[in-house]
Scaffold this motif. Structure first.
Motif, PDB file in Angstrom:
ATOM      1  N   LEU A 117      -4.260 -10.775  11.592  1.00 20.44           N
ATOM      2  CA  LEU A 117      -2.725 -10.402  11.959  1.00 20.44           C
ATOM      3  C   LEU A 117      -2.215  -9.263  11.272  1.00 20.44           C
ATOM      4  N   ALA A 118      -1.536  -8.536  12.031  1.00 22.92           N
ATOM      5  CA  ALA A 118      -0.895  -7.597  11.269  1.00 22.92           C
ATOM      6  C   ALA A 118       0.308  -7.810  10.555  1.00 22.92           C
ATOM      7  N   ASN A 119       0.886  -6.990   9.554  1.00 18.15           N
ATOM      8  CA  ASN A 119       2.004  -7.454   8.735  1.00 18.15           C
ATOM      9  C   ASN A 119       3.173  -6.824   9.576  1.00 18.15           C
ATOM     10  N   GLU A 120       4.167  -7.920  10.208  1.00 17.81           N
ATOM     11  CA  GLU A 120       5.252  -7.209  11.032  1.00 17.81           C
ATOM     12  C   GLU A 120       6.213  -7.023  10.109  1.00 17.81           C
TER      13      GLU A 120
ATOM     14  N   GLN B 122       2.039  -3.251  10.283  1.00 19.36           N
ATOM     15  CA  GLN B 122       1.185  -2.558   9.235  1.00 19.36           C
ATOM     16  C   GLN B 122      -0.228  -3.042   9.295  1.00 19.36           C
ATOM     17  N   ASN B 123      -1.075  -2.488   8.896  1.00 22.41           N
ATOM     18  CA  ASN B 123      -2.467  -3.375   8.752  1.00 22.41           C
ATOM     19  C   ASN B 123      -2.752  -3.845   7.487  1.00 22.41           C
ATOM     20  N   THR B 124      -3.859  -4.761   7.243  1.00 21.97           N
ATOM     21  CA  THR B 124      -3.887  -5.285   6.064  1.00 21.97           C
ATOM     22  C   THR B 124      -4.153  -4.436   4.755  1.00 21.97           C
TER      23      THR B 124
ATOM     24  N   GLY C 109       0.858  -1.276   0.154  1.00 22.97           N
ATOM     25  CA  GLY C 109       0.038  -0.005   0.064  1.00 22.97           C
ATOM     26  C   GLY C 109       0.799   1.163  -0.063  1.00 22.97           C
ATOM     27  N   PRO C 110       0.228   2.323   0.739  1.00 23.73           N
ATOM     28  CA  PRO C 110       0.974   3.687   0.521  1.00 23.73           C
ATOM     29  C   PRO C 110       2.403   3.688   1.257  1.00 23.73           C
TER      30      PRO C 110
END
Length: 479
Positions: free
Chosen positions: A410-413, A421-423, A378-379
């Motif tokens: 799950l968050a992206n570690e 980071q969120n999904t 993403g951004p």
């Protein structure tokens, strides 16, 4: 020693410039401030010190160390501060009444000062506030007591932009004990705008009254590049050409390490803004960034965020695809909950923008960290695989929310144990301070470079040489 007629007069700026000025002469220089009150801190060998002394050490071309700022007071409430002695939190001193702390700490302060004096050609000492606070003189360990201990030659600086500068200088000098007045070798008028010829005959009249010459008139230094020591600095737009990105930092009451955002002031096309209400953020679009910064009291600042309605605004911005960044305490706020079984900070539900939970630990994490981002989406994808250096100062330990993780949320570690980071990819939280101070990050996010700190320090020293009497500068360090 640099003394000031008030906070904000320019002591830190002048001390930093002096450090680089004397270092450029080949002298071994070290900064010193006996006691600093600030939530802007940097990690050095042995713990943490105030940011001002950290940057002064770099200006002096010296390795920053805890002796340069033996006492750091970190405000946690209007009438309470955490006491950091030689880089580490001291619970016993933190618990003492204000006036009893200094005497207990003085032997440590004195030893640190004399150790630096013994090992360097020049020690540039910064005072705090004003040395003429007569209600504090008896318990002072940062102004006159240090000046006497070091037998320091002193400059007294005032902010002429605020008005009343000559009264401030004379009044401060007049309230000092007679023996300490003799330590003042020169007055400095800082932040001057206008025709210097209009100052006459005031400097001459002031010298007739005090015997002290005015040795410098320093022009207003807009965008000097040195991080601010106190308070939220101005958000005057600095972007050259059109502004393509606004970075809006939520300036909550217990904000910490706000100086790490200073480099954004020098990035072309980027506007740095401070915000305390939803109305101040209404103009932001999806490409703009809202930052929840560090906090010395995360639960209290989270409560303030909700009182202002900023929690709903941040959640709405994230829902619209807008970029959100949480740093340290800001990361903790982005999670599902704050859990405090140790009485460190407080319990509270978080904003729920990251499936994480933070537990506060009694031991404080204080360390410098080098890391590399994993792949981001993403951004924030531009940060993928970017190396960065920063520092950690936090009590909280953050991990995935167990129940949510079991349900598949799950968050992206993206930095192990440090950043998630969120999904959707638009919400990023990390523990590492100093993101925007790393040129590799600025290049990745904005395609820009900013002046190096060395360049900033040299510009400060150049300004000093241009506007302070050269003989006076030499006399301050003469044998």
């Amino acid at each position: 020693m640099v003394l000031g007629t008030s906070s904000g007069a320019g002591k830190s700026w002048l001390a930093t410039a002096l450090c680089r000025h004397y270092a450029r002469q080949g002298l071994r220089v070290a900064p010193f401030k006996a006691q600093n009150m600030s939530n802007n801190a940097r990690v050095v060998q042995g713990g943490e010190i105030g940011s001002a002394q950290y940057f002064q050490a770099l200006a002096a071309r010296a390795e920053p160390e805890v002796r340069m700022n033996p006492v750091l007071l970190k405000p946690e409430a209007d009438t309470h501060s955490q006491y950091v002695l030689m880089g580490r939190v001291d619970p016993a001193l933190t618990a003492l009444p204000w006036r009893e702390r200094g005497e207990r700490a003085w032997p440590t302060v004195r030893a640190a000062l004399h150790g630096l004096i013994a090992e360097h050609d020049v020690v540039v000492i910064e005072g705090a506030g004003s040395p003429a606070e007569i209600n504090l003189m008896a318990s002072d360990i940062v102004n006159l007591r240090v000046a006497r201990e070091a037998n320091a030659r002193c400059l007294l600086v005032t902010d002429i932009d605020r008005g009343g500068a000559f009264a401030h200088l004379y009044g401060t000098w007049a309230l000092l004990p007679e023996a300490d007045r003799a330590r003042i070798r020169g007055f400095v008028l800082n932040k001057f705008r206008g025709d210097a010829a209009l100052l006459a005959p005031a400097p001459e009249q002031l010298q007739a009254l005090t015997g002290v010459p005015t040795v410098g008139v320093i022009p207003m230094q807009w965008r000097h590049g040195l991080p601010e020591e106190d308070g939220v600095f101005d958000d005057r737009s600095n972007a050259s050409g059109a502004v393509h990105t606004t970075v809006a930092v939520v300036a909550w009451p217990r904000i910490s390490n706000l100086d790490e955002f200073q480099p954004l002031k020098n990035v072309p096309g980027v506007r740095l803004q401070w915000a305390r209400s939803p109305a101040e953020l209404a103009h932001l679009g999806a490409s703009d960034v809202v930052v929840l910064p560090g906090s010395k009291s995360t639960a209290a600042d989270l409560a303030w965020l909700r009182e202002q309605g900023l929690d709903r605004w941040v959640a709405g911005h994230a829902a619209r695809g807008g970029r959100v960044l949480g740093v340290c305490g800001g990361l903790q706020v982005l999670g599902e909950a704050l859990i405090d079984t140790e009485g460190i900070d407080g319990n509270a539900p978080g904003l729920g923008l990251l499936p994480l939970v933070t537990s506060f630990a009694r031991d404080k994490t204080v360390r410098r960290t080098d890391a590399r981002f994993a792949a981001l989406t993403g951004p924030w994808a531009a940060l993928s695989h970017v190396d960065l250096s920063g520092y950690e100062i936090h009590h909280g330990q953050t991990a995935p929310h167990p129940a949510m993780a079991a349900a598949g949320a799950l968050a992206n570690e993206v930095l192990p144990g440090l950043a998630w980071q969120n999904t959707a990819g638009n919400v990023l939280g990390l523990y590492l301070h100093g993101l925007f101070e790393d040129p590799r990050v600025l290049q990745a996010l904005f395609g820009a470079t900013v002046p190096t700190l060395d360049t900033v320090f040299d510009r400060l020293a150049d300004a000093l040489a241009a506007h302070l009497d050269a003989a006076a500068l030499d006399a301050l360090v003469a044998p």
